[in-house]
Scaffold this motif. Structure first.
Motif, PDB file in Angstrom:
ATOM      1  N   ASN A   1     -10.472   4.471  -0.541  1.00 46.93           N
ATOM      2  CA  ASN A   1      -9.514   5.411  -0.738  1.00 46.93           C
ATOM      3  C   ASN A   1      -9.906   6.840  -0.566  1.00 46.93           C
ATOM      4  O   ASN A   1      -9.027   7.797  -0.959  1.00 46.93           O
ATOM      5  CB  ASN A   1      -8.743   5.078  -2.020  1.00 46.93           C
ATOM      6  CG  ASN A   1      -8.380   3.814  -2.033  1.00 46.93           C
ATOM      7  OD1 ASN A   1      -7.857   3.435  -1.186  1.00 46.93           O
ATOM      8  ND2 ASN A   1      -8.548   3.157  -3.209  1.00 46.93           N
TER       9      ASN A   1
ATOM     10  N   VAL B   1      -0.597   9.706   4.066  1.00 46.16           N
ATOM     11  CA  VAL B   1       0.183   9.910   2.910  1.00 46.16           C
ATOM     12  C   VAL B   1       1.804  10.277   3.666  1.00 46.16           C
ATOM     13  O   VAL B   1       1.972  11.392   4.028  1.00 46.16           O
ATOM     14  CB  VAL B   1      -0.032  10.984   1.927  1.00 46.16           C
ATOM     15  CG1 VAL B   1       0.746  11.359   1.108  1.00 46.16           C
ATOM     16  CG2 VAL B   1      -1.398  10.507   1.301  1.00 46.16           C
TER      17      VAL B   1
ATOM     18  N   ASP C   1       5.830   5.872   2.266  1.00 43.05           N
ATOM     19  CA  ASP C   1       5.637   4.550   2.200  1.00 43.05           C
ATOM     20  C   ASP C   1       4.264   4.396   1.602  1.00 43.05           C
ATOM     21  O   ASP C   1       3.797   3.572   1.049  1.00 43.05           O
ATOM     22  CB  ASP C   1       5.532   3.855   3.474  1.00 43.05           C
ATOM     23  CG  ASP C   1       6.768   3.801   4.067  1.00 43.05           C
ATOM     24  OD1 ASP C   1       7.823   3.929   3.355  1.00 43.05           O
ATOM     25  OD2 ASP C   1       6.833   4.042   5.551  1.00 43.05           O
ATOM     26  N   TYR C   2       3.413   5.415   1.857  1.00 41.03           N
ATOM     27  CA  TYR C   2       2.055   5.325   1.272  1.00 41.03           C
ATOM     28  C   TYR C   2       1.610   6.660   0.338  1.00 41.03           C
ATOM     29  O   TYR C   2       1.134   7.780   0.795  1.00 41.03           O
ATOM     30  CB  TYR C   2       0.891   5.370   2.558  1.00 41.03           C
ATOM     31  CG  TYR C   2       1.342   4.224   3.169  1.00 41.03           C
ATOM     32  CD1 TYR C   2       0.472   2.855   2.898  1.00 41.03           C
ATOM     33  CD2 TYR C   2       1.790   4.379   4.521  1.00 41.03           C
ATOM     34  CE1 TYR C   2       0.658   1.892   3.638  1.00 41.03           C
ATOM     35  CE2 TYR C   2       2.239   3.041   5.167  1.00 41.03           C
ATOM     36  CZ  TYR C   2       1.573   1.879   4.782  1.00 41.03           C
ATOM     37  OH  TYR C   2       1.740   0.730   5.561  1.00 41.03           O
TER      38      TYR C   2
ATOM     39  N   ARG D   1      -3.513   8.187  -3.548  1.00 40.63           N
ATOM     40  CA  ARG D   1      -4.308   7.594  -4.720  1.00 40.63           C
ATOM     41  C   ARG D   1      -5.281   8.609  -5.290  1.00 40.63           C
ATOM     42  O   ARG D   1      -5.707   9.365  -4.538  1.00 40.63           O
ATOM     43  CB  ARG D   1      -5.158   6.368  -4.002  1.00 40.63           C
ATOM     44  CG  ARG D   1      -4.192   5.363  -3.556  1.00 40.63           C
ATOM     45  CD  ARG D   1      -4.948   4.397  -2.944  1.00 40.63           C
ATOM     46  NE  ARG D   1      -4.236   3.667  -1.664  1.00 40.63           N
ATOM     47  CZ  ARG D   1      -3.766   2.463  -1.979  1.00 40.63           C
ATOM     48  NH1 ARG D   1      -4.143   1.631  -2.974  1.00 40.63           N
ATOM     49  NH2 ARG D   1      -3.149   1.985  -1.122  1.00 40.63           N
TER      50      ARG D   1
ATOM     51  N   TYR E   1       3.434  11.974  -3.275  1.00 43.42           N
ATOM     52  CA  TYR E   1       3.907  11.561  -1.939  1.00 43.42           C
ATOM     53  C   TYR E   1       3.686  12.742  -0.758  1.00 43.42           C
ATOM     54  O   TYR E   1       4.438  12.498   0.202  1.00 43.42           O
ATOM     55  CB  TYR E   1       5.175  11.011  -1.854  1.00 43.42           C
ATOM     56  CG  TYR E   1       5.409   9.681  -2.571  1.00 43.42           C
ATOM     57  CD1 TYR E   1       5.417   8.474  -1.898  1.00 43.42           C
ATOM     58  CD2 TYR E   1       5.728   9.683  -3.920  1.00 43.42           C
ATOM     59  CE1 TYR E   1       5.626   7.372  -2.315  1.00 43.42           C
ATOM     60  CE2 TYR E   1       5.800   8.262  -4.507  1.00 43.42           C
ATOM     61  CZ  TYR E   1       5.693   7.285  -3.715  1.00 43.42           C
ATOM     62  OH  TYR E   1       5.701   5.938  -4.382  1.00 43.42           O
TER      63      TYR E   1
ATOM     64  N   GLU F   1       0.900   8.544  11.873  1.00 40.96           N
ATOM     65  CA  GLU F   1       1.360   7.169  11.823  1.00 40.96           C
ATOM     66  C   GLU F   1       1.188   6.547  13.039  1.00 40.96           C
ATOM     67  O   GLU F   1       0.477   5.332  13.332  1.00 40.96           O
ATOM     68  CB  GLU F   1       2.930   7.294  11.587  1.00 40.96           C
ATOM     69  CG  GLU F   1       3.485   7.789  10.137  1.00 40.96           C
ATOM     70  CD  GLU F   1       3.301   9.081   9.757  1.00 40.96           C
ATOM     71  OE1 GLU F   1       3.037   9.900  10.769  1.00 40.96           O
ATOM     72  OE2 GLU F   1       3.830   9.537   8.832  1.00 40.96           O
TER      73      GLU F   1
ATOM     74  N   ASN G   1      -5.732   4.580   3.861  1.00 41.27           N
ATOM     75  CA  ASN G   1      -4.537   4.572   2.913  1.00 41.27           C
ATOM     76  C   ASN G   1      -3.646   3.435   3.012  1.00 41.27           C
ATOM     77  O   ASN G   1      -2.624   3.232   2.333  1.00 41.27           O
ATOM     78  CB  ASN G   1      -3.901   5.824   2.665  1.00 41.27           C
ATOM     79  CG  ASN G   1      -3.567   6.025   1.198  1.00 41.27           C
ATOM     80  OD1 ASN G   1      -3.949   5.568   0.135  1.00 41.27           O
ATOM     81  ND2 ASN G   1      -2.381   6.972   1.109  1.00 41.27           N
ATOM     82  N   ARG G   2      -3.971   2.477   4.069  1.00 41.48           N
ATOM     83  CA  ARG G   2      -3.012   1.475   4.322  1.00 41.48           C
ATOM     84  C   ARG G   2      -4.332  -0.068   4.032  1.00 41.48           C
ATOM     85  O   ARG G   2      -4.039  -0.832   4.790  1.00 41.48           O
ATOM     86  CB  ARG G   2      -2.608   1.480   5.727  1.00 41.48           C
ATOM     87  CG  ARG G   2      -1.885   2.453   6.084  1.00 41.48           C
ATOM     88  CD  ARG G   2      -0.849   2.386   7.352  1.00 41.48           C
ATOM     89  NE  ARG G   2      -2.134   2.117   8.455  1.00 41.48           N
ATOM     90  CZ  ARG G   2      -1.426   2.133   9.777  1.00 41.48           C
ATOM     91  NH1 ARG G   2      -0.266   2.233   9.871  1.00 41.48           N
ATOM     92  NH2 ARG G   2      -2.244   1.793  10.843  1.00 41.48           N
TER      93      ARG G   2
END
Ligand code: ZN
Length: 291
Positions: free
Chosen positions: A61, A68, A71-72, A75, A157, A233, A281-282
């Motif tokens: 992480n 970010v 959807d993500y 953390r 977010y 993305e 992060n996925r």
């Protein structure tokens, strides 16, 4: 004779056009390196004689390539551990003005920013203004309450909550028009930064065009994204499809190996090379090898 003069004229004209195209390209990207090589990716073989590395939850992480968005969420481990105050620290701001005294940022990212603005200064572009950097949860919540969903993201977010993003303005006018904005759009990728929310990618990012918001992802990733016109993305999706690639940026060779969540047990790192790791992060991990 007349025809001969016309042909010579035409050749001269084509030559002038070719030279201008070359100059334009040099200005656009890679004047300090071979522009033809910068950020072009080649598929290669996965690391063969690597050492297996067991990835801890914490390491998964962390890193400069964390995605970010809506959807993500951020953390806690993803927040940069080296966030510092920028006020009164010219080595971290490179002479840029600060909108207020409370602006903070990852120290590592600030040093990269200072190197970038030093290069801009050499090109006569030196009216940068940092209007926002790292925001903690309380600051992001206050901003969201004040600006609303159309102009701000809820706490947790926003990339600003990582310490990897900053909003850069110009004291000379709007970023979409000022020399500072144009210079950064052309050159920031060479210093590890990307324009995170371009006008032509709003459907993918979910965020309107923000000519001021820059995100640090590091080299060579910024150059690959820029050359191939990819937002974060799309870049991570590309790596998912083509997990072992190499590239040359600024005369330096890099390998990138992506491990999707279901391939983490196969993650290996080179035994005799420098490398860095970042989660996405996925659930995936990117290994960047410096050759
Ligand atoms: Zn921003």
């Amino acid at each position: 004779m007349k025809k001969w003069g016309f042909t010579t004229g035409l050749i001269l004209l084509l030559l002038v056009v070719a030279i201008f195209k070359l100059i334009e390209r040099q200005e656009t990207f890679g004047e300090r390196s071979n522009p033809a090589e910068d950020g072009i990716v080649r598929t290669i073989a996965p690391i063969k004689k690597g050492e297996h590395l067991e990835i801890t939850e914490e390491r998964l992480n962390r890193g400069d390539l964390l995605l970010v968005n809506r959807d993500y969420p951020v953390r806690p481990q993803g927040v940069k551990s080296d966030v510092v105050d920028l006020f009164g620290q010219p080595e971290l701001t490179g002479g840029a003005s600060l909108l207020d005294g409370g602006i903070r940022l990852s120290r590592e990212v600030a040093l990269k920013f200072a190197a970038m603005t030093a290069a801009a200064g050499e090109d006569g572009v030196d009216h940068f203004l940092i209007s926002s950097g790292y925001r903690d949860e309380a600051e992001q919540s206050a901003l969201y309450a004040e600006k609303g969903a159309e102009y701000a993201l809820p706490a947790g977010y926003s990339e600003h909550n990582l310490g990897l993003s900053l909003d850069i303005g110009s004291t000379e006018g709007k970023m979409s028009e000022a020399a500072e904005g144009r210079w950064l759009e052309r050159n920031s990728a060479r210093y590890g930064f990307v324009l995170r929310y371009p006008a032509d990618k709003t459907e993918i990012t979910g965020i309107g065009f923000e000519p001021w918001h820059f995100r640090y992802v590091g080299l060579p990733h910024s150059a690959i994204m820029r050359t191939n016109n990819l937002v974060l993305e799309e870049y991570l999706d590309m790596l998912d499809e083509d997990p072992d690639i190499s590239t040359t940026v600024g005369g330096r060779d890099y390998e990138i190996h992506y491990y999707a969540p279901d391939r983490l047990s196969k993650l290996s790192v080179p035994a005799n090379r420098d490398y860095s790791l970042s989660g996405d992060n996925r659930g995936g991990v990117i290994v960047t090898v410096y050759l």
